[in-house]
Design an enzyme around this catalytic site. Structure first.
Site, PDB file in Angstrom:
ATOM      1  N   HIS A  51       0.812  -1.217   0.000  1.00 24.90           N
ATOM      2  CA  HIS A  51       0.000   0.000   0.000  1.00 24.90           C
ATOM      3  C   HIS A  51       0.849   1.273   0.000  1.00 24.90           C
ATOM      4  O   HIS A  51       0.315   2.359  -0.263  1.00 24.90           O
ATOM      5  CB  HIS A  51      -0.914   0.047   1.231  1.00 24.90           C
ATOM      6  N   ASP A  95      -2.699 -10.649  -2.213  1.00 27.48           N
ATOM      7  CA  ASP A  95      -3.244 -10.126  -0.965  1.00 27.48           C
ATOM      8  C   ASP A  95      -4.716  -9.767  -1.184  1.00 27.48           C
ATOM      9  O   ASP A  95      -5.112  -9.376  -2.288  1.00 27.48           O
ATOM     10  CB  ASP A  95      -2.455  -8.892  -0.552  1.00 27.48           C
ATOM     11  N   HIS A 114      -6.315  -7.247  -0.219  1.00 27.35           N
ATOM     12  CA  HIS A 114      -6.470  -5.817  -0.479  1.00 27.35           C
ATOM     13  C   HIS A 114      -5.672  -5.432  -1.732  1.00 27.35           C
ATOM     14  O   HIS A 114      -4.570  -5.944  -1.956  1.00 27.35           O
ATOM     15  CB  HIS A 114      -5.964  -4.989   0.705  1.00 27.35           C
ATOM     16  N   ASP A 154      -4.461 -12.917   3.747  1.00 26.81           N
ATOM     17  CA  ASP A 154      -5.702 -12.407   4.313  1.00 26.81           C
ATOM     18  C   ASP A 154      -6.942 -12.740   3.479  1.00 26.81           C
ATOM     19  O   ASP A 154      -8.049 -12.335   3.846  1.00 26.81           O
ATOM     20  CB  ASP A 154      -5.622 -10.900   4.574  1.00 26.81           C
TER      21      ASP A 154
END
Length: 352
Positions: A127, A164, A166, A251
């Site tokens: 991120h 991931d 996200h 995740d």
């Protein structure tokens, strides 16, 4: 296939020294869970010592003020950089250790000292934008590692697969105008950080080299495997990378408290088998996994074990059987918008 296959793993107790507020999901226990998966396999891989990245290595991705802002926050630690992202007194050093370790892992593979590897590191990185730490991430480890390969090892074309849960906004933005890096992301959508629509396909010379697969909550092994078979495989074969990197978050595991996906350890094993087969076919097996998210300790243990078991074996594991894409199925709905955006660049997209 090398007669004596070497898999390298980076780990160090110093990664536990990045500590946040009580109850924060990005916590040191995450790496203890990864260590639980490493322990019974320790005699099958080689440990690679960690080291700090240099400012010059970081500046290949991040702006000149980025590290200074983190350093100032660490000086007044404990501190929050945003609602989600914290620093403790040691956090800048640990972030540099994660980035430097990622660089050394991928460069050892590029040099032939190892054939594949895993970086058990934190804080995560995908991120982190050029001038902004966010989403638990301080330095974009995988982006810094990709640029090191290109700058130091003559690697021209890098594929970054981000599984991931996200979307890796920082990684996408680092390379969205660069046709030498293909960024492929599977992620829950709409979800944090709000980016990653299928229509986001790059800009300028990089149009077509960002490939997002937004997925609704509830997707499990079949949907992920089907997306890998029908999107990742033809995209990678068309791009023909010299090196493959994986932003390896766990995740999307069914136990994870921060998302709504239903992947199992078997799903991660199948995904890794597909990725390893591609690496063997396209880039001499050169493949590295860098830890990103994953906030259920059970998911971290199962996912790490699945990845390691798939990359440690001298012979690549058999890829999973082709997942059927029935008319009206959830898988068909996932594929259609991606194929619409990218069919001009990748003719076989959507086919298995």
């Amino acid at each position: 296939m090398p007669a004596n296959r070497v898999t390298a793993v980076v780990e160090d107790p110093r990664f536990l020294d990045h500590c946040g507020p009580s109850g924060h999901p990005e916590r040191p226990d995450r790496l203890i869970a990864v260590r639980d998966a490493l322990a019974p396999r320790r005699d099958r891989f080689e440990s690679l010592p960690p080291r700090l990245a240099t400012p010059d290595e970081i500046r290949r991705i991040h702006g000149p003020e980025h590290l200074e802002r983190i350093a100032r926050a660490c000086a007044r630690a404990p501190a929050q950089l945003d609602a989600d992202t914290y620093v403790s007194a040691e956090s800048l050093e640990i972030a540099l250790l994660a980035a430097g370790s990622s660089i050394d892992l991928v460069r050892s593979i590029a040099a032939g000292r190892a054939q594949a590897g895993l970086a058990s590191i934190r804080p995560p990185g995908h991120h982190a934008e050029a001038d902004r730490a966010m989403g638990f991430c301080l330095v974009n480890n995988i982006a810094v590692a990709a640029r090191a390969l290109q700058a130091e090892d003559g690697v021209e074309r890098v594929l970054i697969l981000d599984w991931d849960v996200h979307h890796g906004n920082g990684s996408q933005h680092s390379f969205e105008d660069d046709p030498s890096v293909l960024y492929v992301s599977t992620h829950q959508f709409p979800y944090y950080p709000g980016t990653g629509a299928a229509s986001e396909s790059g800009c300028g010379r990089g149009i077509g080299y960002t490939l997002n697969v937004p997925m609704p909550g509830g997707c499990g092994d079949d949907e992920y495997i089907g997306v890998f078979q029908r999107i990742l495989v033809p995209a990678a074969q068309a791009f023909r990378p010299d090196f493959m990197l994986v932003s390896c978050g766990f995740d999307a595991h069914a136990d994870d408290p921060l998302a709504d996906m239903q992947l199992t350890g078997g799903g991660f094993a199948a995904m890794t088998a597909i990725v390893r087969q591609l690496a063997e076919e396209l880039c001499g097996g050169r493949l590295a996994f860098l830890l990103e998210g994953g906030y259920a300790l059970s998911g971290l243990r199962e996912g790490t074990a699945a990845v390691l078991d798939a990359i440690l074996e001298p012979v690549p594991p058999e890829p999973p059987a082709t997942v059927e894409c029935a008319p009206g199925s959830r898988l068909e709905g996932l594929l259609e918008p991606v194929v619409q955006v990218h069919r001009g660049h990748i003719p076989d997209l959507g086919a298995a």
